[in-house]
Write an enzyme that holds these catalytic residues in place. Structure first.
Site, short mmCIF file in Angstrom:
data_model
loop_
_atom_site.label_atom_id
_atom_site.label_comp_id
_atom_site.label_asym_id
_atom_site.label_seq_id
_atom_site.Cartn_x
_atom_site.Cartn_y
_atom_site.Cartn_z
N CYS A 79 0.83 -1.21 0.00
CA CYS A 79 0.00 0.00 0.00
C CYS A 79 0.87 1.26 0.00
CB CYS A 79 -0.99 -0.03 1.16
SG CYS A 79 -2.30 1.20 0.99
N HIS A 187 -3.75 -4.94 0.02
CA HIS A 187 -3.31 -5.42 1.33
C HIS A 187 -3.38 -6.95 1.37
CE1 HIS A 187 -3.09 -1.61 3.54
NE2 HIS A 187 -4.03 -1.21 2.71
N GLU A 189 -2.44 -8.87 3.64
CA GLU A 189 -2.79 -9.30 5.01
C GLU A 189 -4.29 -9.18 5.28
OE1 GLU A 189 -1.51 -6.46 4.15
OE2 GLU A 189 -2.22 -4.84 5.44
#
Lengths: 213, 259
Positions: A79, A187, A189
């Site tokens: 990001c 992202h 994650e």
């Protein structure tokens, strides 16, 4: 061990939680020795380019990162971390790290979605990738998968660094880099199983590089 | 192409999942962490926790719930309910949430939106709006009024004006909840959803009234919402999140179908 670079940006712990879930050893750190001892670096980030660059300069992390990359240490930017690897960001009109040639631009409010309605800004939600190059980070990932994005600026690296693109009002680069140095605008994650697999692939690459040395 | 999001909303009271109709008569229906995990595995795009606990101890339990969720669910999730200060926001974000939903606190003190956006970024700040249909008037030209306390207190604020004000103050997203539709399973308030979505540039989440998969299709097509919030429709096992997304995909709505 992966070092999650601590430059006081948001969402460091989200990345740590995802790595812990995958049983990948990791630490959030700004300590040069721990960074040097790691097998790979994760450069995450939520926040603004200007304040992020200030922190990186004040802590000297920008030099440490440059040295580590020079020495062949794998790095994954996420990001904001993906954006500030480039030379310049339109956000706060900031010179950024200059590790990958290119700049970061703002989504124009004049852009429209496929149905003709004006785009919402930020680009928030799950979107797909158009792969432009093979990349080991995507080994074993169904390429129809969507990933979670939340951003108002997008990377524009030099064309030879574009790995994948995404469409939102326009086609923009959503994954860039070269072997051992990658960056995702989304992202991983927060992108469910496909995102976890990408993180796991990054760790596998880091371990292989480590053992080859 | 950006997909439309399906977002299960879990009302949590003292660490237990609960559900009421029109904000009343809440009953406990299960463990929020287990339930969130099931929705994650079924393809939920995001999860919202709404903390309806009032007590201090209850708040502590809620932060534990947030931590447990963050350890095993790797999609964005937001937490709302009783968040009134930047310190409250920080607690929730540190426990592992991506976003914070502010509702009545923002109506009473709009600066919480700008303070939160400055501290954590607009992408973190969801403004939840509880809206009631009222006769159009000089004070409420849209015919939709902002209410708080589950609809019991009228605020004399026009919902469309408030949506634009929240955007101006730095909200990253709006969750528009119709009190008229909430818990009825008769469908979202599409006129309201569309009105707000047409007048802001940030994403709008439709909330309140989902009873069938077609309602969700309507929310994102006729209502122009970016996401549909759901509760009873999945909590009681009538549909799984997977069923809903398959239906939406079959109707031509872009949704995430691989996970």
């Amino acid at each position: 061990m992966l070092a999650i670079l601590d430059y006081k940006a948001g969402n460091l712990t989200s990345v740590q939680r995802a790595l812990e879930y995958l049983s990948i050893p990791c630490t959030i750190t700004a300590d040069p020795q721990r960074i040097a001892a790691s097998d790979g670096l994760i450069f995450p980030g939520v926040g603004a380019a200007g304040s992020a660059m200030n922190t990186l300069r004040e802590t000297g992390l920008h030099n440490i990162m440059a040295q580590q990359i020079q020495a062949g240490k794998p790095l994954l930017g996420i990001c904001l971390g993906c954006q500030i690897l480039l030379d310049h960001s339109q956000e706060n009109n900031t010179p950024t790290l200059g590790i990958i040639p290119g700049h970061c631009a703002e989504f124009s409010p004049d852009l429209c979605e496929e149905d003709g309605s004006p785009i919402n800004i930020p680009h928030m939600g799950w979107n797909s990738l158009i792969m432009k190059k093979n990349c080991v980070l995507f080994n074993g990932i169904d390429l129809r998968s969507e990933f979670y994005f939340v951003h108002s600026y997008y990377p524009q690296p030099a064309p030879e660094f574009v790995i994948a693109t995404t469409c939102y009002g326009r086609e923009f680069c959503s994954v860039h880099g070269r072997p051992g140095l990658w960056a995702t605008q989304f992202h991983p994650e927060k992108s469910g199983q496909p995102g976890l697999k990408l993180l796991s692939n990054f760790y596998t690459y880091c371990s292989e590089v480590h053992h080859a040395h | 192409m950006l997909t439309k999001r399906v977002i299960p909303c879990l009302d949590v009271r003292n660490g237990k999942l609960t559900k009421g109709v029109k904000f009343k008569d809440n009953i406990d229906i299960g463990d929020p962490v287990e339930t969130a995990r099931r929705y994650y595995e079924d393809g939920a795009d995001e999860i919202v926790f709404y903390d309806i606990t009032a007590s201090h101890e209850g708040r502590g339990i809620m932060l534990k719930v947030v931590e447990h969720v963050a350890e095993q669910i790797f999609i964005p999730f937001s937490v709302g309910g009783g968040i009134a200060t930047v310190a409250d926001m920080r607690d929730v974000l540190l426990a592992g949430a991506e976003k914070i939903s502010v509702n009545s606190a923002a109506v009473k003190n709009p600066h919480i939106i700008s303070e939160g956006a400055a501290a954590f970024g607009s992408q973190c700040i969801v403004v939840g709006m509880d809206v009631l249909r009222v006769p159009q008037s000089a004070a409420i030209p849209s015919g939709y009024e902002i209410v708080i306390h589950g609809g019991r207190k009228h605020m004399g604020i026009d919902a469309l004006w408030w949506a634009q004000e929240a955007e101006r103050l730095g909200a990253g997203e709006l969750c528009v909840n119709s009190i008229d539709a909430d818990g009825t399973k008769d469908g979202y308030e599409l006129t309201l959803t569309r009105l707000i979505a047409d007048h802001v540039r940030i994403p709008v989440i439709a909330s309140g009234g989902a009873g069938s998969p077609q309602h969700m299709v309507d929310a994102v097509t006729k209502g122009r919402a970016s996401a549909a919030l759901i509760a009873s429709i999945v909590h009681y096992g009538e549909y799984t999140v997977t069923d809903l997304k398959r239906y939406m995909a079959a109707q031509g709505v872009p949704v995430r179908t691989v996970w």
